[in-house]
Design a protein around this motif. Structure first.
Motif, mmCIF file in Angstrom:
data_model
loop_
_atom_site.group_PDB
_atom_site.id
_atom_site.type_symbol
_atom_site.label_atom_id
_atom_site.label_comp_id
_atom_site.label_asym_id
_atom_site.label_seq_id
_atom_site.Cartn_x
_atom_site.Cartn_y
_atom_site.Cartn_z
ATOM 1 N N PRO A 299 -3.444 2.417 4.718
ATOM 2 C CA PRO A 299 -3.048 2.556 3.312
ATOM 3 C C PRO A 299 -3.433 1.370 2.444
ATOM 4 O O PRO A 299 -3.573 1.510 1.239
ATOM 5 C CB PRO A 299 -1.520 2.702 3.399
ATOM 6 C CG PRO A 299 -1.253 3.191 4.778
ATOM 7 C CD PRO A 299 -2.305 2.553 5.628
ATOM 8 N N THR A 300 -3.568 0.174 3.032
ATOM 9 C CA THR A 300 -3.941 -1.008 2.268
ATOM 10 C C THR A 300 -5.400 -1.342 2.549
ATOM 11 O O THR A 300 -5.840 -1.331 3.698
ATOM 12 C CB THR A 300 -3.061 -2.210 2.647
ATOM 13 O OG1 THR A 300 -1.701 -1.816 2.600
ATOM 14 C CG2 THR A 300 -3.283 -3.364 1.695
ATOM 15 N N GLY A 301 -6.169 -1.677 1.505
ATOM 16 C CA GLY A 301 -7.563 -2.022 1.666
ATOM 17 C C GLY A 301 -7.752 -3.307 2.455
ATOM 18 O O GLY A 301 -6.873 -4.162 2.515
ATOM 19 N N ASP B 67 -6.626 2.083 -8.477
ATOM 20 C CA ASP B 67 -5.658 1.042 -8.170
ATOM 21 C C ASP B 67 -5.997 -0.251 -8.904
ATOM 22 O O ASP B 67 -5.099 -0.959 -9.382
ATOM 23 C CB ASP B 67 -5.620 0.779 -6.665
ATOM 24 C CG ASP B 67 -4.841 1.840 -5.909
ATOM 25 O OD1 ASP B 67 -4.285 2.747 -6.552
ATOM 26 O OD2 ASP B 67 -4.798 1.767 -4.669
ATOM 27 N N GLY C 87 0.788 -1.225 0.000
ATOM 28 C CA GLY C 87 0.000 0.000 0.000
ATOM 29 C C GLY C 87 0.816 1.268 0.000
ATOM 30 O O GLY C 87 0.297 2.341 -0.304
ATOM 31 N N ALA D 150 -0.449 -0.080 -6.876
ATOM 32 C CA ALA D 150 -1.099 1.198 -6.602
ATOM 33 C C ALA D 150 -0.979 2.093 -7.832
ATOM 34 O O ALA D 150 0.017 2.062 -8.545
ATOM 35 C CB ALA D 150 -0.451 1.888 -5.399
ATOM 36 N N ARG E 94 -5.432 -0.216 -2.585
ATOM 37 C CA ARG E 94 -6.357 0.425 -1.662
ATOM 38 C C ARG E 94 -7.819 0.163 -1.978
ATOM 39 O O ARG E 94 -8.667 0.233 -1.108
ATOM 40 C CB ARG E 94 -6.098 1.936 -1.645
ATOM 41 C CG ARG E 94 -4.757 2.286 -1.022
ATOM 42 C CD ARG E 94 -4.452 3.762 -1.175
ATOM 43 N NE ARG E 94 -4.105 4.111 -2.545
ATOM 44 C CZ ARG E 94 -2.869 4.175 -3.011
ATOM 45 N NH1 ARG E 94 -1.859 3.891 -2.225
ATOM 46 N NH2 ARG E 94 -2.632 4.508 -4.256
ATOM 47 N N ARG F 140 -8.404 5.671 3.450
ATOM 48 C CA ARG F 140 -7.072 5.359 2.963
ATOM 49 C C ARG F 140 -6.004 5.988 3.860
ATOM 50 O O ARG F 140 -4.914 5.449 3.995
ATOM 51 C CB ARG F 140 -6.908 5.858 1.530
ATOM 52 C CG ARG F 140 -7.895 5.227 0.563
ATOM 53 C CD ARG F 140 -7.720 5.781 -0.830
ATOM 54 N NE ARG F 140 -8.770 5.298 -1.719
ATOM 55 C CZ ARG F 140 -8.850 5.597 -2.992
ATOM 56 N NH1 ARG F 140 -7.930 6.372 -3.540
ATOM 57 N NH2 ARG F 140 -9.828 5.124 -3.735
ATOM 58 N N ALA G 44 -2.046 8.159 -2.573
ATOM 59 C CA ALA G 44 -3.454 8.162 -2.152
ATOM 60 C C ALA G 44 -3.968 9.584 -2.007
ATOM 61 O O ALA G 44 -3.202 10.490 -1.731
ATOM 62 C CB ALA G 44 -3.606 7.409 -0.843
#
Length: 331
Positions: free
Chosen positions: A307-309, A157, A128, A327, A295, A303, A331
Motif C-alpha cells: 500500500p505504501t510506495g 496522492d 498508506g 493519500a 503510494r 499498490r 487505492a
C-alpha cells in the motif's frame, strides 16, 4: 482563525512517544484544534485476567496519560486535550481514531521496536492505509528546522500531498519547496540540482533550506521548471524528455499549491539523481516537515501488494524531518 478539527496522537510511553506528542501538540495549537491523546492497551485485559493484574495495567495506563498531559501543557499551554485508554492493538486503535480526526501523529517506533529499525509495525501498518494524513516522527525534529518540502510525481496522492503541504506552509508562515526528482535511466556519478532562478545550488543537493527561496513579485511563485526546460534545451532527446516532464509536473504542482493557498511562497526544485529517495532525503535536511504521497505513480497491481510506495517507505526509515504521508483516497 476559528477552531477546527481534531489531531489524534498515539502514545506508548514518554520516551518512545515524546517527539510525536510534542509535535502533535504544537500542530494542534497551530490549527486551533483539539488534541486527542490515545494509549492502546493490548495485553493484560483479556478475559480471565486476574483482577490484580488488570488494576496494575489500568494504573500504568493512567500514568502514561498523566505524563502525556504534562508534556502537552509544556509544549502548547492552553490547548484543549482529551485522553483515552483503548483496549486493542495500537494500529487498530489509531486506525479507528482516524475516522474522527483530521490528522494522526505517531512515533516511528514503540517501546517494543527492534533495535536498528527506524520504523515500527504500527507506523508501517498505518502508512498508506490511514484514511487521513499521517505524520510519522522517527526522531526529534532538528532544532532550527524550517520550511515545508513536498515531493511530486504527478500521481493523485502527490496532488493531495501538495494541497496538504501548502496548507501546512501557510499555517506556519513558512515557504514551500515543491520537488521532483528524475533520472534518464542511466547511471550518474553524482547529483545535479536544477533549482528555479535565484536559488543557489551545488553538487550533492540544494544549498538553501526548503521553503527558503525568494519569491517572485505578485503571487509568491518562483519560475517553476525553468531550469528543467533549460536542461531539456541543451541535452539529448532522452534527457530532454525527462527534463521537460519534470518542468511540466512542477508547473502543475505550483499552480495547485497557489490555488490552495494563494499567499504561500512556492519554490520549485527539479533534481536529476539516480535515486529518488536519496534526492528527497538530501533536500529534506533542514526542513520542518516532509510531505509525501502515500503510494506514488504506480500501477494499481503494485499498490495491492504494497500500500505504501517504495520511496515513501524508504524515507519513513531514513528522514530526520517529520514525514507526512497523504493519500488521495482508496487505492
Amino acid at each position: 482563525m476559528s477552531e477546527r478539527g481534531v489531531v489524534s496522537v498515539g502514545v506508548c510511553d514518554p520516551d518512545s512517544s515524546g517527539a510525536a506528542l510534542r509535535w502533535a501538540a504544537r500542530e494542534a495549537s497551530r490549527r486551533r484544534a483539539q488534541l486527542r491523546v490515545l494509549h492502546a492497551v493490548h495485553h493484560g485485559l483479556l478475559p480471565g485476567t486476574p483482577e490484580e493484574h488488570r488494576a496494575a495495567v489500568a494504573r500504568a495506563a493512567a500514568r502514561v496519560l498523566q505524563q502525556a498531559c504534562a508534556a502537552v501543557r509544556e509544549a502548547a499551554p492552553g490547548l484543549r486535550v482529551s485522553t483515552h485508554t483503548v483496549h486493542g492493538r495500537a494500529r487498530d486503535v489509531l486506525a479507528g481514531a482516524a475516522a474522527g480526526s483530521d490528522l494522526v501523529v505517531v512515533g516511528a517506533r514503540g517501546r517494543s521496536g527492534a533495535p536498528g529499525l527506524a520504523l515500527g509495525s504500527t507506523s508501517a501498518a498505518l502508512a498508506g492505509t490511514c484514511p487521513v494524513p499521517l505524520v510519522v516522527l522517527a526522531h526529534d525534529p532538528v532544532r532550527g528546522a524550517s520550511g515545508v518540502l513536498v515531493g511530486v510525481d504527478g500521481s493523485a496522492d502527490a496532488r493531495a500531498a501538495v494541497r496538504f503541504a501548502a496548507r501546512a506552509a501557510e499555517r506556519s508562515g513558512e515557504g514551500l519547496t515543491v520537488l521532483h526528482a528524475w533520472d534518464d535511466l542511466d547511471t550518474y556519478p553524482g547529483l545535479a540540482v536544477h533549482p528555479g532562478p535565484g536559488a543557489a545550488s551545488r553538487p550533492g543537493g540544494p544549498s538553501t533550506a526548503p521553503g527558503g527561496g525568494g519569491s517572485a513579485p505578485g503571487d509568491g511563485r518562483e519560475a517553476a521548471g525553468t531550469a528543467g526546460r533549460e536542461a531539456a534545451g541543451t541535452a539529448g532527446p532522452v534527457v530532454a524528455w525527462f527534463a521537460g516532464r519534470s518542468a511540466t509536473l512542477l508547473d502543475e504542482a505550483v499552480e495547485l499549491a497557489l490555488e490552495t493557498c494563494p499567499g504561500v511562497r512556492v519554490h520549485p526544485l527539479s533534481v536529476r539523481a539516480p535515486s529518488t529517495a536519496g534526492a528527497v532525503l538530501r533536500a529534506s535536511r533542514g526542513a520542518r516537515l516532509l510531505v509525501l504521497g502515500a503510494r506514488g505513480d504506480r500501477h494499481p497491481s503494485a499498490r495491492a501488494v504494497a500500500p505504501t510506495g517504495a520511496v515513501t517507505r524508504a524515507l519513513l526509515h531514513t528522514a530526520r524531518a517529520p514525514v507526512a504521508v497523504v493519500a488521495a483516497g482508496p487505492a
